[in-house]
Design a protein around this motif. Structure first.
Motif, mmCIF file in Angstrom:
data_model
loop_
_atom_site.group_PDB
_atom_site.id
_atom_site.type_symbol
_atom_site.label_atom_id
_atom_site.label_comp_id
_atom_site.label_asym_id
_atom_site.label_seq_id
_atom_site.Cartn_x
_atom_site.Cartn_y
_atom_site.Cartn_z
ATOM 1 N N LYS A 21 19.859 -19.098 -6.768
ATOM 2 C CA LYS A 21 20.826 -20.135 -6.378
ATOM 3 C C LYS A 21 20.155 -21.237 -5.562
ATOM 4 N N ASP A 22 19.355 -20.862 -4.579
ATOM 5 C CA ASP A 22 18.703 -21.828 -3.687
ATOM 6 C C ASP A 22 17.179 -21.747 -3.694
ATOM 7 N N THR A 23 16.623 -20.741 -4.349
ATOM 8 C CA THR A 23 15.195 -20.474 -4.257
ATOM 9 C C THR A 23 14.595 -20.265 -5.645
ATOM 10 N N ILE A 24 13.384 -20.791 -5.831
ATOM 11 C CA ILE A 24 12.603 -20.556 -7.047
ATOM 12 C C ILE A 24 11.474 -19.606 -6.672
ATOM 13 N N TYR A 25 11.296 -18.555 -7.460
ATOM 14 C CA TYR A 25 10.251 -17.565 -7.218
ATOM 15 C C TYR A 25 9.220 -17.689 -8.337
ATOM 16 N N ILE A 26 7.977 -17.974 -7.979
ATOM 17 C CA ILE A 26 6.881 -18.043 -8.939
ATOM 18 C C ILE A 26 6.010 -16.815 -8.734
ATOM 19 N N HIS A 27 5.798 -16.053 -9.804
ATOM 20 C CA HIS A 27 4.990 -14.834 -9.729
ATOM 21 C C HIS A 27 3.703 -15.022 -10.521
ATOM 22 N N THR A 28 2.588 -14.723 -9.888
ATOM 23 C CA THR A 28 1.281 -14.787 -10.537
ATOM 24 C C THR A 28 0.563 -13.467 -10.326
ATOM 25 N N ASN A 29 -0.517 -13.262 -11.071
ATOM 26 C CA ASN A 29 -1.310 -12.041 -10.942
ATOM 27 C C ASN A 29 -0.430 -10.796 -11.146
ATOM 28 N N ILE A 30 0.436 -10.837 -12.143
ATOM 29 C CA ILE A 30 1.357 -9.728 -12.424
ATOM 30 C C ILE A 30 0.582 -8.600 -13.103
ATOM 31 N N HIS A 31 0.709 -7.406 -12.556
ATOM 32 C CA HIS A 31 0.059 -6.241 -13.136
ATOM 33 C C HIS A 31 0.806 -4.972 -12.738
ATOM 34 N N THR A 32 0.502 -3.898 -13.451
ATOM 35 C CA THR A 32 1.132 -2.621 -13.127
ATOM 36 C C THR A 32 0.269 -1.843 -12.134
ATOM 37 N N VAL A 33 0.935 -0.986 -11.378
ATOM 38 C CA VAL A 33 0.269 -0.129 -10.398
ATOM 39 C C VAL A 33 0.835 1.278 -10.565
ATOM 40 N N ASP A 34 -0.044 2.268 -10.696
ATOM 41 C CA ASP A 34 0.397 3.656 -10.743
ATOM 42 C C ASP A 34 0.564 4.164 -9.321
ATOM 43 N N VAL A 35 1.750 4.711 -9.031
ATOM 44 C CA VAL A 35 2.083 5.178 -7.683
ATOM 45 C C VAL A 35 2.272 6.686 -7.723
ATOM 46 N N ASP A 36 1.646 7.388 -6.783
ATOM 47 C CA ASP A 36 1.778 8.846 -6.698
ATOM 48 C C ASP A 36 3.113 9.222 -6.071
ATOM 49 N N ASN A 37 3.805 10.143 -6.713
ATOM 50 C CA ASN A 37 5.041 10.703 -6.163
ATOM 51 C C ASN A 37 4.719 11.919 -5.297
ATOM 52 N N LEU A 38 5.655 12.310 -4.466
ATOM 53 C CA LEU A 38 5.449 13.471 -3.595
ATOM 54 C C LEU A 38 5.248 14.762 -4.376
ATOM 55 N N ASP A 39 5.823 14.843 -5.597
ATOM 56 C CA ASP A 39 5.702 16.071 -6.390
ATOM 57 C C ASP A 39 4.412 16.121 -7.223
ATOM 58 N N GLY A 40 3.509 15.148 -7.016
ATOM 59 C CA GLY A 40 2.233 15.146 -7.726
ATOM 60 C C GLY A 40 2.226 14.319 -9.007
ATOM 61 N N THR A 41 3.387 13.888 -9.457
ATOM 62 C CA THR A 41 3.441 13.036 -10.639
ATOM 63 C C THR A 41 3.226 11.581 -10.212
ATOM 64 N N THR A 42 3.154 10.711 -11.190
ATOM 65 C CA THR A 42 3.014 9.288 -10.880
ATOM 66 C C THR A 42 4.082 8.500 -11.615
ATOM 67 N N HIS A 43 4.363 7.321 -11.104
ATOM 68 C CA HIS A 43 5.234 6.382 -11.811
ATOM 69 C C HIS A 43 4.618 4.992 -11.713
ATOM 70 N N THR A 44 5.061 4.111 -12.588
ATOM 71 C CA THR A 44 4.486 2.779 -12.654
ATOM 72 C C THR A 44 5.406 1.766 -11.991
ATOM 73 N N GLU A 45 4.817 0.945 -11.146
ATOM 74 C CA GLU A 45 5.531 -0.176 -10.538
ATOM 75 C C GLU A 45 4.792 -1.455 -10.907
ATOM 76 N N TYR A 46 5.416 -2.582 -10.659
ATOM 77 C CA TYR A 46 4.789 -3.873 -10.901
ATOM 78 C C TYR A 46 4.420 -4.511 -9.570
ATOM 79 N N GLU A 47 3.289 -5.178 -9.559
ATOM 80 C CA GLU A 47 2.833 -5.858 -8.353
ATOM 81 C C GLU A 47 2.433 -7.285 -8.744
ATOM 82 N N TYR A 48 2.705 -8.224 -7.862
ATOM 83 C CA TYR A 48 2.409 -9.628 -8.148
ATOM 84 C C TYR A 48 2.355 -10.410 -6.848
ATOM 85 N N ASP A 49 1.772 -11.586 -6.937
ATOM 86 C CA ASP A 49 1.790 -12.522 -5.814
ATOM 87 C C ASP A 49 2.992 -13.438 -6.030
ATOM 88 N N GLU A 50 3.708 -13.722 -4.968
ATOM 89 C CA GLU A 50 4.954 -14.496 -5.080
ATOM 90 C C GLU A 50 4.888 -15.740 -4.206
#
Length: 87
Positions: A21-50
């Motif tokens: 509504k009032d803000t424009i968000y520009i994302h660069t350097n978008i990539h995935t990151v594997d994150v360790d869960n407490l149970d030993g598994t992993t999940h994928t998140e996205y990371e970027y510069d904003e």
């Protein structure tokens, strides 16, 4: 304008531009990151510069980018005309 490095978000948020509504968000350097869960598994998140702009700041940013592109195009055109660059 506000710059934030290494922001984590969902796939929906990990796109090059989001217009709010009032803000424009520009994302660069978008990539995935594997994150360790407490149970030993992993999940994928996205990371970027904003970079966040209010709408007035974004208009000025776009205008400046347009000027840069025009200067570059004019320089290339002149190089072609002068024979510095082949077509």
């Amino acid at each position: 304008m506000k710059e934030i490095k290494n922001v984590r978000g969902s796939a929906v948020q990990a796109v090059p531009i989001i217009v709010g509504k009032d803000t424009i968000y520009i994302h660069t350097n978008i990539h995935t990151v594997d994150v360790d869960n407490l149970d030993g598994t992993t999940h994928t998140e996205y990371e970027y510069d904003e970079t966040q702009f209010n709408k007035d700041e974004f208009l000025v940013y776009l205008y400046n980018q347009l000027l840069i592109a025009q200067q570059y195009a004019t320089g290339v055109h002149l190089d072609i005309l002068s024979g510095k660059v082949g077509v």
